[in-house]
Design an enzyme around this catalytic site. Structure first.
Site, PDB file in Angstrom:
ATOM      1  N   HIS A 122       0.835  -1.207   0.000  1.00  0.00           N
ATOM      2  CA  HIS A 122       0.000   0.000   0.000  1.00  0.00           C
ATOM      3  C   HIS A 122       0.874   1.263   0.000  1.00  0.00           C
ATOM      4  O   HIS A 122       0.609   2.215  -0.742  1.00  0.00           O
ATOM      5  CB  HIS A 122      -0.884   0.049   1.257  1.00  0.00           C
TER       6      HIS A 122
ATOM      7  N   LYS B 236     -18.082  -5.341   8.855  1.00  0.00           N
ATOM      8  CA  LYS B 236     -16.901  -6.179   8.593  1.00  0.00           C
ATOM      9  C   LYS B 236     -15.976  -6.151   9.813  1.00  0.00           C
ATOM     10  O   LYS B 236     -15.576  -5.071  10.267  1.00  0.00           O
ATOM     11  CB  LYS B 236     -16.179  -5.627   7.354  1.00  0.00           C
TER      12      LYS B 236
ATOM     13  N   ARG C 223      -2.305  -6.282  -8.203  1.00  0.00           N
ATOM     14  CA  ARG C 223      -1.121  -7.103  -7.971  1.00  0.00           C
ATOM     15  C   ARG C 223      -1.003  -8.215  -8.998  1.00  0.00           C
ATOM     16  O   ARG C 223       0.073  -8.558  -9.448  1.00  0.00           O
ATOM     17  CB  ARG C 223      -1.182  -7.717  -6.574  1.00  0.00           C
TER      18      ARG C 223
ATOM     19  N   SER D 205      -2.923  -7.670   3.260  1.00  0.00           N
ATOM     20  CA  SER D 205      -3.109  -7.470   4.706  1.00  0.00           C
ATOM     21  C   SER D 205      -3.503  -8.784   5.362  1.00  0.00           C
ATOM     22  O   SER D 205      -3.044  -9.101   6.467  1.00  0.00           O
ATOM     23  CB  SER D 205      -4.200  -6.430   4.965  1.00  0.00           C
TER      24      SER D 205
END
Ligand code: PNS
Length: 179
Positions: free
Chosen positions: A30, A54, A103, A141
């Site tokens: 990030h 979440k 990615r 993450s």
């Protein structure tokens, strides 16, 4: 004669680009995208999703504070929490560019759906995909949390301050689960 750079004003809505995400926690992948974005736009607004539905490891306040701490010497990087629709948040901030990191091909379908939905919600909004440095293409993450929780090293994959926060968080969890 060419005008000096400092007097050039970016086109409307291009003064800052918004980089949204959960950042639970922010990784070096990030950070890499934020720094790349900061070379293209005068300001980058990192928008941290606050989603009560979440479950996250770190609270919204923590996630925002960590990123502010990492970029404390770079005033062109701003950090804010947001909730609700990203398209609305972008409009409120008078921006029109969303930056997302890509990615691998596996990211593409989800990202395409989001970009097209955001375009549907606000036709003036553009999503700009940026590739992180190749050394971060495997990084997420979720993987960082999993590896750290199982005792693996995440050195070089997250900023040092995040490594420390993970240590504190997991130490706290072990203490509370054993009590
Ligand atoms: O880091 P993430 O979890 O991949 O980021 C996803 C994020 C925050 C960009 C996305 O979930 C989002 O924009 N959420 C806000 C709600 C919204 O606007 N949903 C419709 C977008 S298609």
């Amino acid at each position: 004669m060419r005008e000096p750079k400092t007097t050039m004003k970016p086109p409307e809505g291009m003064e800052r680009a918004v980089y949204p995400g959960s950042f639970d926690p922010i990784t070096n992948g990030h950070v890499d995208i934020i720094l790349r974005g900061a070379k293209l736009f005068p300001r980058i607004l990192v928008a941290v999703l606050e989603n009560p539905k979440k479950a996250t490891l770190f609270s919204t306040e923590d996630r925002v504070a960590f990123i502010r701490e990492i970029f404390k010497d770079q005033p062109q990087i701003e950090v804010e929490a947001f909730h609700g629709l990203l398209a609305d948040f972008i409009q409120d901030r008078e921006a029109r560019v969303v930056i997302r990191g890509l990615r691998a091909v596996s990211d593409f379908e989800y990202e395409l759906q989001m970009a097209l939905m955001n375009q549907q919600l606000n036709p003036d909004l553009e999503t700009l995909f940026m590739m992180p440095s190749a050394r971060y293409t495997f990084l997420s993450s979720s993987l960082v949390k999993e590896v750290f929780a199982l005792g693996g090293s995440v050195r070089g994959l997250v900023p040092e301050t995040i490594e420390q926060r993970l240590r504190e968080k997991f130490a706290g969890q072990t203490e509370s689960s054993s009590s």
